[in-house]
Motif scaffolding. Structure first.
Motif, PDB file in Angstrom:
ATOM      1  N   ASP A   1       0.820  -1.211   0.000  1.00 47.49           N
ATOM      2  CA  ASP A   1       0.000   0.000   0.000  1.00 47.49           C
ATOM      3  C   ASP A   1       0.858   1.266   0.000  1.00 47.49           C
ATOM      4  OD1 ASP A   1      -2.079  -1.768   0.291  1.00 47.49           O
ATOM      5  OD2 ASP A   1      -2.721  -1.051   2.262  1.00 47.49           O
ATOM      6  N   VAL A   2       0.280   2.320  -0.562  1.00 47.48           N
ATOM      7  CA  VAL A   2       0.860   3.657  -0.479  1.00 47.48           C
ATOM      8  C   VAL A   2      -0.216   4.561   0.110  1.00 47.48           C
ATOM      9  CG1 VAL A   2       1.875   5.593  -1.719  1.00 47.48           C
ATOM     10  CG2 VAL A   2       2.356   3.253  -2.473  1.00 47.48           C
ATOM     11  N   LYS A   3       0.087   5.148   1.259  1.00 45.23           N
ATOM     12  CA  LYS A   3      -0.882   6.020   1.936  1.00 45.23           C
ATOM     13  C   LYS A   3      -0.784   7.408   1.319  1.00 45.23           C
ATOM     14  CE  LYS A   3      -2.184   7.476   6.603  1.00 45.23           C
ATOM     15  NZ  LYS A   3      -1.817   7.362   8.029  1.00 45.23           N
ATOM     16  N   LEU A   4      -1.792   7.753   0.522  1.00 46.34           N
ATOM     17  CA  LEU A   4      -1.785   9.024  -0.199  1.00 46.34           C
ATOM     18  C   LEU A   4      -2.475  10.132   0.575  1.00 46.34           C
ATOM     19  CD1 LEU A   4      -2.610   7.795  -3.815  1.00 46.34           C
ATOM     20  CD2 LEU A   4      -0.371   8.099  -2.733  1.00 46.34           C
ATOM     21  N   GLY A   5      -3.187   9.779   1.599  1.00 50.39           N
ATOM     22  CA  GLY A   5      -3.904  10.763   2.401  1.00 50.39           C
ATOM     23  C   GLY A   5      -4.773  10.048   3.409  1.00 50.39           C
ATOM     24  N   HIS A   6      -5.571  10.813   4.116  1.00 47.70           N
ATOM     25  CA  HIS A   6      -6.406  10.282   5.193  1.00 47.70           C
ATOM     26  C   HIS A   6      -7.418   9.262   4.686  1.00 47.70           C
ATOM     27  CE1 HIS A   6      -8.485  10.238   9.003  1.00 47.70           C
ATOM     28  NE2 HIS A   6      -9.606  10.677   8.450  1.00 47.70           N
ATOM     29  N   ARG A   7      -7.891   9.410   3.437  1.00 51.08           N
ATOM     30  CA  ARG A   7      -8.965   8.558   2.921  1.00 51.08           C
ATOM     31  C   ARG A   7      -8.582   7.769   1.681  1.00 51.08           C
ATOM     32  NH1 ARG A   7     -14.136   9.657   4.111  1.00 51.08           N
ATOM     33  NH2 ARG A   7     -14.783   9.776   1.952  1.00 51.08           N
ATOM     34  N   THR A   8      -7.288   7.743   1.336  1.00 52.49           N
ATOM     35  CA  THR A   8      -6.878   7.030   0.127  1.00 52.49           C
ATOM     36  C   THR A   8      -5.586   6.255   0.385  1.00 52.49           C
ATOM     37  OG1 THR A   8      -7.939   8.704  -1.266  1.00 52.49           O
ATOM     38  CG2 THR A   8      -6.321   7.271  -2.329  1.00 52.49           C
ATOM     39  N   ARG A   9      -5.678   4.940   0.168  1.00 51.47           N
ATOM     40  CA  ARG A   9      -4.545   4.048   0.387  1.00 51.47           C
ATOM     41  C   ARG A   9      -4.591   2.926  -0.643  1.00 51.47           C
ATOM     42  NH1 ARG A   9      -2.983   1.328   6.253  1.00 51.47           N
ATOM     43  NH2 ARG A   9      -1.967  -0.504   5.383  1.00 51.47           N
ATOM     44  N   PRO A  10      -4.190   3.221  -1.889  1.00 49.28           N
ATOM     45  CA  PRO A  10      -4.196   2.183  -2.917  1.00 49.28           C
ATOM     46  C   PRO A  10      -3.028   1.220  -2.734  1.00 49.28           C
ATOM     47  CG  PRO A  10      -3.273   4.183  -3.811  1.00 49.28           C
ATOM     48  CD  PRO A  10      -3.737   4.513  -2.406  1.00 49.28           C
TER      49      PRO A  10
END
Length: 198
Positions: A82-91
Motif C-alpha cells: 500500500d501507499v498512503k496518499l492521504g487520510h482517505r486514500t490508500r491504494p
C-alpha cells in the motif's frame, strides 16, 4: 481499535480511513478467511480486487526481478504494498520502487509518497477505470514522480510511461513501449518486455 469497526460490515458515516486498513478483522462478515487480502481504499471506500490472472502475476514478478537487478542501492522494487496518499486514500500499486530503507522495514504495511519513486499498475479487466484514471491521478496529486501503466496486448505487455509535470501536478505520457523499454528515470532501466523473468 478504530471506531470505524463498530459499523462493520457497513462503512462508518464518515467513510473508512487509511489507518483503518491496519485494523480490519481477519475474517469477512460471514467468517470468510482472507476476506481482506486484496483490498484498497479509494476516497474513503473499500475496493475489493478480483483474483489475478496469470498474465498479471507473471508481469508483476518479471518487472520486480528486472527492476531490482538494475536499481541503484538506494531504491528497491516491491510487490503489492500500500501507499498512503492521504487520510482517505490508500491504494495498493502492483509494483512500487521505494527507498531501500523503507523496503528493508519488514514491519511496514504501507509507504508514503515521499518514499515512492515509481508506481506501476498492471491493468486487469475489473480494474481498468481505477488503473487508467483514478489511481494515476491520485499518484500525481501526491507527487509521485513516475508512473507506468501496463496493458495486456494479446499476452504481451505494453508499458505506458508517465512523468509528473511539476507545474500541473499531472502526468505527461513520455513513451509507449511494446518490445523493449529504455528509460533514463527514475534510474537507467532497460527491459526486454518479451523476455521477462517468469
Amino acid at each position: 481499535m478504530s471506531a470505524a469497526l463498530d459499523y462493520w460490515p457497513s462503512p462508518p458515516p464518515w467513510g473508512w480511513t487509511a489507518d483503518d486498513l491496519d485494523n480490519l478483522p481477519a475474517e469477512g462478515p460471514n467468517g470468510e478467511p482472507d476476506f481482506f487480502k486484496h483490498v484498497e481504499l479509494i476516497d474513503g471506500a473499500l475496493v475489493f480486487t478480483s483474483p489475478q490472472k496469470r498474465f498479471h502475476e507473471r508481469v508483476l514478478f518479471g518487472l520486480r526481478v528486472v527492476l531490482n537487478a538494475q536499481a541503484p542501492k538506494h531504491v528497491a522494487a516491491v510487490l503489492q504494498m500500500d501507499v498512503k496518499l492521504g487520510h482517505r486514500t490508500r491504494p495498493c500499486p502492483d509494483v512500487v520502487v521505494v527507498d531501500t530503507k523503507a523496503a528493508d522495514d519488514d514491519d511496514r504495511t504501507f509507504y508514503i509518497p515521499d518514499e515512492v519513486h515509481l508506481a506501476i499498475e498492471v491493468v486487469s479487466p475489473e480494474s481498468e477505470d481505477r488503473d487508467r484514471k483514478t489511481k494515476p491521478s491520485r499518484y500525481a496529486e501526491a507527487g509521485i514522480a513516475h508512473f507506468w501503466r501496463v496493458e495486456n496486448n494479446g499476452g504481451s505487455p505494453v508499458v505506458y510511461v508517465y512523468e509528473l509535470d511539476p507545474a500541473t501536478h499531472a502526468y505527461a505520457l513520455t513513451g509507449i513501449h511494446h518490445d523493449r523499454l529504455t528509460v533514463p528515470v527514475p534510474f537507467p532501466i532497460t527491459i526486454d518486455l518479451g523476455d521477462l523473468p517468469r
